[in-house]
Design a protein around this motif. Structure first.
Motif, PDB file in Angstrom:
ATOM      1  N   PRO A  29      -8.820  -6.736 -18.179  1.00 49.44           N
ATOM      2  CA  PRO A  29      -7.494  -6.895 -18.792  1.00 49.44           C
ATOM      3  C   PRO A  29      -7.447  -6.248 -20.176  1.00 49.44           C
ATOM      4  O   PRO A  29      -8.474  -6.078 -20.825  1.00 49.44           O
ATOM      5  N   LEU A  30      -6.234  -5.923 -20.628  1.00 40.91           N
ATOM      6  CA  LEU A  30      -6.062  -5.396 -21.985  1.00 40.91           C
ATOM      7  C   LEU A  30      -6.204  -6.511 -23.015  1.00 40.91           C
ATOM      8  O   LEU A  30      -6.696  -6.272 -24.107  1.00 40.91           O
ATOM      9  N   GLY A  31      -5.740  -7.707 -22.686  1.00 42.87           N
ATOM     10  CA  GLY A  31      -5.841  -8.822 -23.633  1.00 42.87           C
ATOM     11  C   GLY A  31      -4.512  -9.542 -23.767  1.00 42.87           C
ATOM     12  O   GLY A  31      -4.160 -10.364 -22.932  1.00 42.87           O
ATOM     13  N   ILE A  71       3.585   1.130 -25.072  1.00 47.16           N
ATOM     14  CA  ILE A  71       3.774   1.913 -23.840  1.00 47.16           C
ATOM     15  C   ILE A  71       5.271   2.051 -23.683  1.00 47.16           C
ATOM     16  O   ILE A  71       5.977   1.077 -23.455  1.00 47.16           O
ATOM     17  N   ASP A 117      -2.395  -6.624 -28.181  1.00 44.08           N
ATOM     18  CA  ASP A 117      -3.077  -5.362 -27.891  1.00 44.08           C
ATOM     19  C   ASP A 117      -2.114  -4.233 -27.575  1.00 44.08           C
ATOM     20  O   ASP A 117      -2.426  -3.068 -27.805  1.00 44.08           O
ATOM     21  N   VAL A 118      -0.969  -4.551 -26.996  1.00 41.86           N
ATOM     22  CA  VAL A 118      -0.012  -3.501 -26.653  1.00 41.86           C
ATOM     23  C   VAL A 118       1.375  -4.119 -26.532  1.00 41.86           C
ATOM     24  O   VAL A 118       1.517  -5.286 -26.171  1.00 41.86           O
ATOM     25  N   PRO A 132      -0.261  -0.378 -30.416  1.00 45.32           N
ATOM     26  CA  PRO A 132       0.138   0.660 -29.454  1.00 45.32           C
ATOM     27  C   PRO A 132       1.339   0.221 -28.605  1.00 45.32           C
ATOM     28  O   PRO A 132       1.466  -0.957 -28.271  1.00 45.32           O
ATOM     29  N   GLU A 157     -17.758 -12.620 -29.581  1.00 47.94           N
ATOM     30  CA  GLU A 157     -16.297 -12.490 -29.625  1.00 47.94           C
ATOM     31  C   GLU A 157     -15.771 -12.656 -31.053  1.00 47.94           C
ATOM     32  O   GLU A 157     -14.859 -11.955 -31.471  1.00 47.94           O
ATOM     33  N   THR A 198      -7.646  -1.959 -18.676  1.00 49.31           N
ATOM     34  CA  THR A 198      -8.438  -0.877 -19.245  1.00 49.31           C
ATOM     35  C   THR A 198      -9.785  -0.883 -18.518  1.00 49.31           C
ATOM     36  O   THR A 198      -9.983  -1.696 -17.612  1.00 49.31           O
ATOM     37  N   LYS A 210      -8.684   0.276 -26.872  1.00 49.95           N
ATOM     38  CA  LYS A 210      -8.665  -0.201 -25.495  1.00 49.95           C
ATOM     39  C   LYS A 210      -7.795   0.693 -24.622  1.00 49.95           C
ATOM     40  O   LYS A 210      -8.074   0.866 -23.443  1.00 49.95           O
ATOM     41  N   ARG A 236      -4.075 -15.130 -28.027  1.00 52.85           N
ATOM     42  CA  ARG A 236      -5.435 -14.560 -28.083  1.00 52.85           C
ATOM     43  C   ARG A 236      -6.434 -15.547 -27.488  1.00 52.85           C
ATOM     44  O   ARG A 236      -7.335 -15.163 -26.738  1.00 52.85           O
ATOM     45  N   SER A 254      -8.692 -15.104 -23.765  1.00 52.72           N
ATOM     46  CA  SER A 254     -10.124 -15.064 -23.472  1.00 52.72           C
ATOM     47  C   SER A 254     -10.478 -16.032 -22.349  1.00 52.72           C
ATOM     48  O   SER A 254     -11.462 -15.814 -21.647  1.00 52.72           O
TER      49      SER A 254
END
Lengths: 435, 435
Positions: B133-135, B240, B217-218, B238, A352, B422, A408, B32, B36
């Motif tokens: 999961p995306l994170g 959405i 992540d998004v 990114p 990680e 994802t 992702k 973050r 995890s």
């Protein structure tokens, strides 16, 4: 070219005038228009187009190899290194493989129009998700002229128009292949502009291509990390990108030693320059004494340089000391970092922290550890008891791949036809209104 | 707060020091780290956390309604308009609905860990795709405090940590709801930082949140078009996004007139301010005489202003003349543009030119036309014989929606739990190496 359209003529005029952004806009407009015809093309005509392109290419074999010889000659004069020249070169065997790849794409199932998850809702409407093309795909790549055909065939089969921008070193090869593709499309009645090969080596073409959200739905760059980072940073259009592969194999104490040896050797030495090659080997402490000396002998046979943590160096005096940078390194070379860890928890934490979320493998006979590694490692491919080298569109059964995504969102890992599509909701009713 | 972690303390110090970017970095780092842990949380603990949050909220009902009363008071003093104040207000009924929504999310199937497309390959490896999961998800929204809970519960159920940035007008409500969420998480043993509500109304927080690719992540923005455009333009992560809904209903000559009437009235008048409301009605010429006068009477009953093409005005003298801008307009109001067209081809061309690829419907009894419309209209929802108002996560059976995506990549149309995940490739072998 014997085939041209008003939009191609417009593009040609802009190119002659030296206005590269206007030329790219004209290509974009033409691609958007072709995309709405291609979206409704059925599987039969798309397959006939692929076969027709194969026929055109075979008839033009000598012309294509001649153009490639020009590219090679110019490349040598310009001092391209031998690795680049090798990637640029086409010969009869590579030409045949290119045609074979094209026919494999024709033989793949058409993803467009597949409907999943269709069900009735309490309101009486029937809802499902239909797979549809993305629209227009811009592909930016380097040297290998066979990418021109690969990218064109995958986009065509998935119902997408594409604009292909290859490297300047392959321009004669790419243009000639592009002419065959155009003729093949026109012969079956599809728009010539479904596939357009950018006809200028001016770098401004790339900048324009990645800045036309009205005409381009997604950019796929194929090339070195710096090219991809630059494109991702500057693009005004979504990018499906492939950055680094810092891949790990973790050998657990319960691993079958023979399998562990085979996997660790294959993952490192099968090919050095690929993104799914192992760069760091993690070994559980209790099995390290048994395994590492034998593994080191195997790596020595392949002239792989070893860089280890202190505990590794205690077992393998020939290993250099690994620095912090080594744990982050994507060597793409016969070099391997080795770390001895205390159990799966430390292995997962290492992956990680230092990994690139590309492909990571565990070798173990322990059911619970395999299950845990599978669930907890956040990489695009997570592998139990097999080589990281399997992380590949062909090996995974996608039939062909346009690239490997380290993103992702949308597509993750090897990207085949499905990754070039999106899904829309489809609803069938019989007069229902919302209450 | 009775619960805090070292990372929360770090964030708190930065906030006290007035360093908003450093504060947001601290939230990102904490998210973050929580992500995890949350990635490996099983369905049971996630559901227990949702129920525990429900308990905390119910126990804090008076405190939350009190905080909301403060927000309302401040909003009135600051001159917020009545629509905004209405969206901001919480009462017992809305509070109960919020808890009910939370329990509905707990009852949804957990998408995480689902494995699809598992198959053996000729090499002997077994390959599938696992939903993960995306994170970390950043959500930026306005006024409605119940979004805090909705977003938190959808992210939690899908295994994602989230950072929630609500509007400053709802800050007291959001903070109080956030405290209940934190306590609910901690009570079941999940990290407090799985859900973090940004504790500053400083606008710099948004700029920081959308510029932390290492930690986020998004980004999902929920709000007006200008907010979303600004965020999309500036984000380094990114997004959405949900832009406009210029939705069409096309009534074909073969349509059942009663169904056509019901659908056309419902699609326009059921609610005016929603993105899936019809903005332009397209009517096939041969059925226009029969249908339009009766439809106009129905719209008059709802005080809908009509703007038509010349042929429409010939049939409906009360209609104003539609300008070119009307065909592009998302009125979000009791206004409707009407155009008489010659057949499905013109209808599809109009939708492609002026629409926003959100939701478009056809009313027809003709099988081939329905099939053609379905295949050729490139919108996130394509509907046959039902109201455009069905384009909604609840109506589609997603259970809940975090928003509607007008993007093509990743998620398109209503986004539920699946859109917050994802897929990674999983490979099971037994010692296989690549040949």
């Amino acid at each position: 070219m014997s085939v041209s359209t008003p939009l191609q003529d417009e593009a040609q005029q802009q190119l002659t005038a030296g206005d590269v952004p206007a030329y790219m806009q004209a290509l974009g407009k033409a691609a958007r228009s072709a995309a709405s015809e291609l979206r409704r093309a059925d599987t039969g005509i798309k397959n006939r187009a692929l076969e027709s392109i194969a026929q055109q290419l075979m008839a033009a074999r000598a012309r294509i190899l001649g153009a490639n010889a020009q590219d090679m000659q110019r490349g040598k004069e310009n001092g391209l290194d031998s690795a680049l020249l090798d990637r640029l070169a086409l010969d009869d065997a590579r030409f045949d493989a290119m045609i074979e790849g094209l026919r494999q794409v024709a033989a793949l199932p058409d993803p467009v129009g597949e409907i999943d998850d269709m069900s009735y809702r309490p309101s009486g409407i029937q809802v499902g998700k239909m797979r549809v093309p993305l629209g227009v795909i811009g592909i930016i790549y380097e040297s290998r002229p066979n990418v021109t055909l690969e990218a064109a065939s995958l986009c065509l089969k998935s119902g997408n128009a594409c604009i292909l921008r290859g490297g300047s070193e392959a321009s004669a090869s790419n243009q000639t292949i592009g002419e065959c593709i155009t003729q093949g499309l026109v012969d079956v009645g599809l728009p010539a502009n479904c596939v357009q090969v950018v006809a200028t080596t001016d770098r401004a073409a790339v900048g324009a291509l990645i800045s036309m959200p009205d005409y381009v739905d997604v950019i796929i760059p194929r090339g070195g990390k710096s090219l991809i980072e630059r494109i991702s940073r500057d693009a005004k259009v979504p990018v499906i990108k492939h950055l680094d592969g810092v891949c790990h194999v973790y050998i657990d104490t319960t691993a079958d030693p023979a399998k562990a040896m085979a996997i660790a050797v294959n993952a490192k030495t099968h090919r050095y320059g690929t993104c799914n090659t192992m760069e760091t080997l993690l070994v559980d402490a209790p099995i390290a004494d048994l395994l590492l000396p034998e593994l080191a002998r195997a790596y020595a046979g392949h002239e792989v340089e070893l860089r280890g943590c202190e505990r590794t160096q205690a077992l393998l005096p020939q290993a250099l000391a690994a620095s912090e940078d080594d744990w982050y390194a994507e060597y793409l070379a016969p070099v391997l970092a080795i770390k001895i860890v205390d159990g799966v928890e430390e292995a997962i934490a290492h992956i990680e922290r230092y990994g690139s979320h590309h492909t990571d493998a565990i070798v173990t006979q322990d059911y619970s550890l395999a299950r845990r590694f599978m669930a907890e490692v956040d990489s695009s491919s997570v592998i139990v008891n097999a080589s990281t080298r399997f992380a590949d569109g062909f090996e995974y059964g996608l039939g062909a791949e346009i690239g490997i995504s380290t993103d992702k969102l949308h597509a993750r890992g090897p990207v085949g036809l499905e990754g070039l599509t999106t899904r829309k909701y489809v609803v069938f009713g019989d007069g229902q209104v919302r209450q």
